[in-house]
Design a protein around this motif. Sequence first.
Motif, mmCIF file in Angstrom:
data_model
loop_
_atom_site.group_PDB
_atom_site.id
_atom_site.type_symbol
_atom_site.label_atom_id
_atom_site.label_comp_id
_atom_site.label_asym_id
_atom_site.label_seq_id
_atom_site.Cartn_x
_atom_site.Cartn_y
_atom_site.Cartn_z
ATOM 1 N N ALA A 76 0.825 -1.207 0.000
ATOM 2 C CA ALA A 76 0.000 0.000 0.000
ATOM 3 C C ALA A 76 0.859 1.257 0.000
ATOM 4 C CB ALA A 76 -0.936 -0.005 1.212
ATOM 5 N N ILE A 77 1.928 1.244 0.774
ATOM 6 C CA ILE A 77 2.829 2.402 0.823
ATOM 7 C C ILE A 77 3.537 2.579 -0.513
ATOM 8 C CG2 ILE A 77 4.927 3.323 1.884
ATOM 9 C CD1 ILE A 77 3.938 1.947 4.527
ATOM 10 N N VAL A 78 4.063 1.491 -1.064
ATOM 11 C CA VAL A 78 4.761 1.563 -2.353
ATOM 12 C C VAL A 78 3.787 2.027 -3.444
ATOM 13 C CG1 VAL A 78 5.934 0.227 -4.152
ATOM 14 C CG2 VAL A 78 6.535 -0.117 -1.743
ATOM 15 N N ALA A 79 2.579 1.487 -3.442
ATOM 16 C CA ALA A 79 1.582 1.864 -4.459
ATOM 17 C C ALA A 79 1.246 3.349 -4.368
ATOM 18 C CB ALA A 79 0.329 1.015 -4.298
ATOM 19 N N ARG A 80 1.112 3.858 -3.156
ATOM 20 C CA ARG A 80 0.804 5.288 -2.982
ATOM 21 C C ARG A 80 1.908 6.136 -3.602
ATOM 22 N NH1 ARG A 80 2.685 8.805 0.700
ATOM 23 N NH2 ARG A 80 3.392 7.199 2.123
ATOM 24 N N VAL A 86 9.693 -4.984 -3.705
ATOM 25 C CA VAL A 86 8.632 -5.094 -2.695
ATOM 26 C C VAL A 86 8.913 -6.303 -1.807
ATOM 27 C CG1 VAL A 86 6.169 -5.560 -2.334
ATOM 28 C CG2 VAL A 86 6.883 -3.921 -4.085
ATOM 29 N N THR A 87 9.278 -7.416 -2.407
ATOM 30 C CA THR A 87 9.561 -8.632 -1.646
ATOM 31 C C THR A 87 10.691 -8.407 -0.646
ATOM 32 O OG1 THR A 87 8.789 -9.997 -3.479
ATOM 33 C CG2 THR A 87 10.205 -11.065 -1.849
ATOM 34 N N ALA A 88 11.738 -7.716 -1.081
ATOM 35 C CA ALA A 88 12.869 -7.439 -0.193
ATOM 36 C C ALA A 88 12.466 -6.489 0.933
ATOM 37 C CB ALA A 88 14.032 -6.864 -0.983
ATOM 38 N N LEU A 89 11.626 -5.500 0.627
ATOM 39 C CA LEU A 89 11.150 -4.587 1.678
ATOM 40 C C LEU A 89 10.305 -5.323 2.706
ATOM 41 C CD1 LEU A 89 10.143 -1.282 -0.147
ATOM 42 C CD2 LEU A 89 12.049 -1.642 1.429
ATOM 43 N N VAL A 90 9.425 -6.200 2.232
ATOM 44 C CA VAL A 90 8.590 -6.980 3.156
ATOM 45 C C VAL A 90 9.474 -7.838 4.054
ATOM 46 C CG1 VAL A 90 6.849 -8.807 3.346
ATOM 47 C CG2 VAL A 90 6.552 -6.964 1.674
ATOM 48 N N ALA A 91 10.472 -8.487 3.473
ATOM 49 C CA ALA A 91 11.383 -9.321 4.261
ATOM 50 C C ALA A 91 12.138 -8.479 5.287
ATOM 51 C CB ALA A 91 12.364 -10.047 3.344
ATOM 52 N N PRO A 100 -2.339 -1.987 -5.339
ATOM 53 C CA PRO A 100 -1.141 -2.471 -4.635
ATOM 54 C C PRO A 100 -0.895 -3.958 -4.813
ATOM 55 C CG PRO A 100 -2.567 -1.221 -3.156
ATOM 56 C CD PRO A 100 -3.273 -1.343 -4.454
ATOM 57 N N GLU A 101 -1.972 -4.735 -4.882
ATOM 58 C CA GLU A 101 -1.818 -6.188 -4.997
ATOM 59 C C GLU A 101 -1.221 -6.597 -6.337
ATOM 60 O OE1 GLU A 101 -5.610 -5.005 -6.820
ATOM 61 O OE2 GLU A 101 -4.762 -4.524 -4.878
ATOM 62 N N ALA A 102 -1.276 -5.715 -7.319
ATOM 63 C CA ALA A 102 -0.755 -6.030 -8.648
ATOM 64 C C ALA A 102 0.718 -5.671 -8.808
ATOM 65 C CB ALA A 102 -1.579 -5.300 -9.714
#
Length: 102
Positions: free
Chosen positions: A17-21, A74-79, A28-30
């Motif tokens: 959500a933050i990245v999408a904004r 995004v994956t790296a940020l989530v991790a 965001p899910e896409a």
Amino acid sequence: MHIPERAARRADAKVRAIVARLARSEHPEALPGHADLFKTIGISLPAALDLLVSLEEEFGISIPDSAFIEARTVTALVALVTEIAGRTPRALEAAPRTMIAG
């Protein structure tokens, strides 16, 4: 430390959500998890600072600059967020915070 599945999904949704904004994406899910935030998703370098601050505020954590610079997807940020917040599990379970416009 093992992060519960629900907490990991919540962290993923919040990061997306933050990245999408910041990327001005309505879905965001896409966002592709392994796409480069800058080259592919379109985060500008000035927006990177906003991204860092937004993640720290949302999760109540402090992200080292060097670790943030290396997390380019995004994956790296989530991790990264789940790793840091995993040291204080309540950060992942906390209710979303409201961004206050200045």
